[in-house]
Design a protein around this motif. Structure first.
Motif, PDB file in Angstrom:
ATOM      1  N   VAL A  85     -31.696  12.946 -12.374  1.00 58.31           N
ATOM      2  CA  VAL A  85     -31.698  12.137 -13.626  1.00 58.31           C
ATOM      3  C   VAL A  85     -33.141  12.513 -13.943  1.00 58.31           C
ATOM      4  N   LEU A  86     -33.334  12.771 -15.224  1.00 56.10           N
ATOM      5  CA  LEU A  86     -34.529  13.103 -15.861  1.00 56.10           C
ATOM      6  C   LEU A  86     -34.712  11.935 -17.066  1.00 56.10           C
ATOM      7  N   PHE A  87     -36.064  11.747 -16.852  1.00 55.90           N
ATOM      8  CA  PHE A  87     -36.541  10.709 -17.711  1.00 55.90           C
ATOM      9  C   PHE A  87     -37.192  11.367 -19.097  1.00 55.90           C
ATOM     10  N   THR A  88     -36.349  11.585 -19.955  1.00 58.41           N
ATOM     11  CA  THR A  88     -36.480  12.505 -21.182  1.00 58.41           C
ATOM     12  C   THR A  88     -37.698  11.858 -22.003  1.00 58.41           C
ATOM     13  N   ARG A 105     -24.640  18.192  -8.887  1.00 64.88           N
ATOM     14  CA  ARG A 105     -23.439  17.768  -9.469  1.00 64.88           C
ATOM     15  C   ARG A 105     -23.330  16.987 -10.742  1.00 64.88           C
ATOM     16  N   SER A 106     -24.584  16.271 -10.948  1.00 62.84           N
ATOM     17  CA  SER A 106     -24.785  15.400 -12.239  1.00 62.84           C
ATOM     18  C   SER A 106     -26.236  15.400 -12.704  1.00 62.84           C
ATOM     19  N   PHE A 107     -26.202  15.187 -14.052  1.00 60.80           N
ATOM     20  CA  PHE A 107     -27.540  15.164 -14.885  1.00 60.80           C
ATOM     21  C   PHE A 107     -27.431  13.922 -15.686  1.00 60.80           C
ATOM     22  N   PHE A 108     -28.307  12.933 -15.328  1.00 57.96           N
ATOM     23  CA  PHE A 108     -28.296  11.505 -16.024  1.00 57.96           C
ATOM     24  C   PHE A 108     -29.914  11.390 -16.809  1.00 57.96           C
ATOM     25  N   VAL A 111     -21.269   4.983  -0.258  1.00 56.37           N
ATOM     26  CA  VAL A 111     -22.108   5.667  -1.386  1.00 56.37           C
ATOM     27  C   VAL A 111     -21.547   6.854  -1.773  1.00 56.37           C
ATOM     28  N   THR A 112     -21.258   7.064  -3.127  1.00 54.60           N
ATOM     29  CA  THR A 112     -20.532   8.156  -3.374  1.00 54.60           C
ATOM     30  C   THR A 112     -21.547   9.523  -3.853  1.00 54.60           C
ATOM     31  N   ASP A 113     -22.563   8.980  -4.597  1.00 54.82           N
ATOM     32  CA  ASP A 113     -23.487   9.792  -4.952  1.00 54.82           C
ATOM     33  C   ASP A 113     -24.993   9.533  -4.711  1.00 54.82           C
ATOM     34  N   VAL A 114     -25.874  10.345  -4.959  1.00 56.78           N
ATOM     35  CA  VAL A 114     -27.240  10.131  -4.738  1.00 56.78           C
ATOM     36  C   VAL A 114     -28.030  10.851  -5.777  1.00 56.78           C
ATOM     37  N   LEU A 115     -28.883  10.132  -6.691  1.00 55.71           N
ATOM     38  CA  LEU A 115     -29.601  10.845  -7.499  1.00 55.71           C
ATOM     39  C   LEU A 115     -31.161  10.885  -7.170  1.00 55.71           C
ATOM     40  N   TYR A 116     -31.716  12.139  -7.543  1.00 53.61           N
ATOM     41  CA  TYR A 116     -33.200  12.487  -7.496  1.00 53.61           C
ATOM     42  C   TYR A 116     -33.633  12.506  -8.638  1.00 53.61           C
ATOM     43  N   GLY A 117     -35.093  11.897  -9.074  1.00 53.66           N
ATOM     44  CA  GLY A 117     -35.507  12.212 -10.261  1.00 53.66           C
ATOM     45  C   GLY A 117     -36.103  13.561 -10.474  1.00 53.66           C
ATOM     46  N   LEU A 118     -36.079  14.236 -11.725  1.00 56.30           N
ATOM     47  CA  LEU A 118     -36.757  15.550 -11.846  1.00 56.30           C
ATOM     48  C   LEU A 118     -38.071  15.422 -12.509  1.00 56.30           C
TER      49      LEU A 118
END
Length: 295
Positions: A6-9, A29-32, A253-260
């Motif tokens: 996940v990117l806080f744009t 796998r994902s970009f939020f 839990v199906t997905d885990v997000l890390y901040g960029l």
């Protein structure tokens, strides 16, 4: 379990296209990305983390439009999921927003996921004409109306906040009956009942402390609502820990997000390499989507 980013744009940070391409190349796998149209200077709404008018990050004032951001990311990637954490649909015209999302899903080959929120910043919502006490109902109607536009040859909707007669609207989303919808909100039974009725899964908040217990509660409410399968559960994490991640996976839990890091490309790529290395060491990262990083 899938691992994403996940990117806080912001208007002074790394471009979303660069960040998404780097994340895809590193095997994530994902970009939020998030959404705020604006932040009123004077606010009565307290931020969930600070408990007052103070904001934890000035990027709230500088957030890029999520759909433009994801469109640029779509143009330089091939497989990574393009998602929001979270978007605020009630701040838009639902017919136009449905067109925007359907177009992105069409052009990206069916890679869009709509993460939504009710909106903690009620002052921001008020400027868009959203009645604070009706924001959940309004969001539900928006989603139902957009799904009609995404899936029906002749769509129509007659609600309290959205009304339109039989209409043609293409493109339809590649994913049917529409893009998946996740709700970013506190892990309460009330929110889980809303998700079981109107969405496909849950995104945890940064302050969520008991992901395992709350995931179990969501699964129970999901079953009670008669929903087939299981909800998607997307957990926000800070630093990977093998025991915690395995416990989360066992809980559903199906997905885990890390901040960029909102920094230079060099800094971001180095961070992704370190993160990937940690997950590889734990035997957790799926290599199937990784590609070689260009020299």
């Amino acid at each position: 379990m899938r691992f994403g980013t996940v990117l806080f744009t912001s208007d002074r940070g790394i471009a979303p296209a660069i960040a998404a391409r780097a994340a895809e190349q590193a095997g994530f796998r994902s970009f939020f990305v998030p959404e705020h149209t604006h932040i009123p200077v004077r606010r009565d709404a307290a931020h969930p983390l600070t408990g007052g008018a103070e904001l934890p990050d000035d990027r709230y004032l500088r957030t890029l439009d999520p759909w433009v951001s994801l469109a640029t990311a779509a143009s330089v990637t091939e497989t990574i999921e393009l998602a929001t954490a979270v978007a605020l649909p009630v701040e838009h015209d639902p017919i136009s927003l449905a067109k925007t999302i359907a177009t992105l899903d069409h052009l990206s080959g069916g890679r869009v996921t709509l993460g939504v929120g009710y909106g903690w910043n009620t002052d921001e919502l008020t400027d868009h004409g959203v009645p604070t006490g009706r924001r959940r109902t309004m969001l539900r109607e928006y989603l139902e109306a957009m799904r009609a536009l995404w899936s029906s040859e002749e769509a129509e909707f007659d609600g309290e906040f959205v009304k339109f007669g039989p209409s043609w609207a293409w493109p339809k989303t590649v994913q049917q009956p529409g893009v998946p919808v996740l709700v970013g909100a506190a892990g309460t039974d009330r929110n889980f009942r809303w998700i079981a009725r109107s969405a496909d899964g849950w995104i945890t908040t940064p302050g969520e402390t008991d992901v395992v217990e709350r995931t179990a509660a969501l699964h129970a409410i999901w079953r009670e609502a008669g929903r087939p399968g299981a909800p998607r559960v997307v957990a926000l994490d800070r630093k990977p820990a093998a025991d915690r991640l395995r416990t989360w996976a066992d809980a559903g839990v199906t997905d885990v997000l890390y901040g960029l890091p909102d920094d230079s490309e060099q800094t971001l790529v180095a961070y992704l390499d370190r993160l990937r290395g940690k997950l590889d060491t734990m035997g957790l990262l799926d290599d199937s989507t990784a590609t070689a990083t260009p020299a």
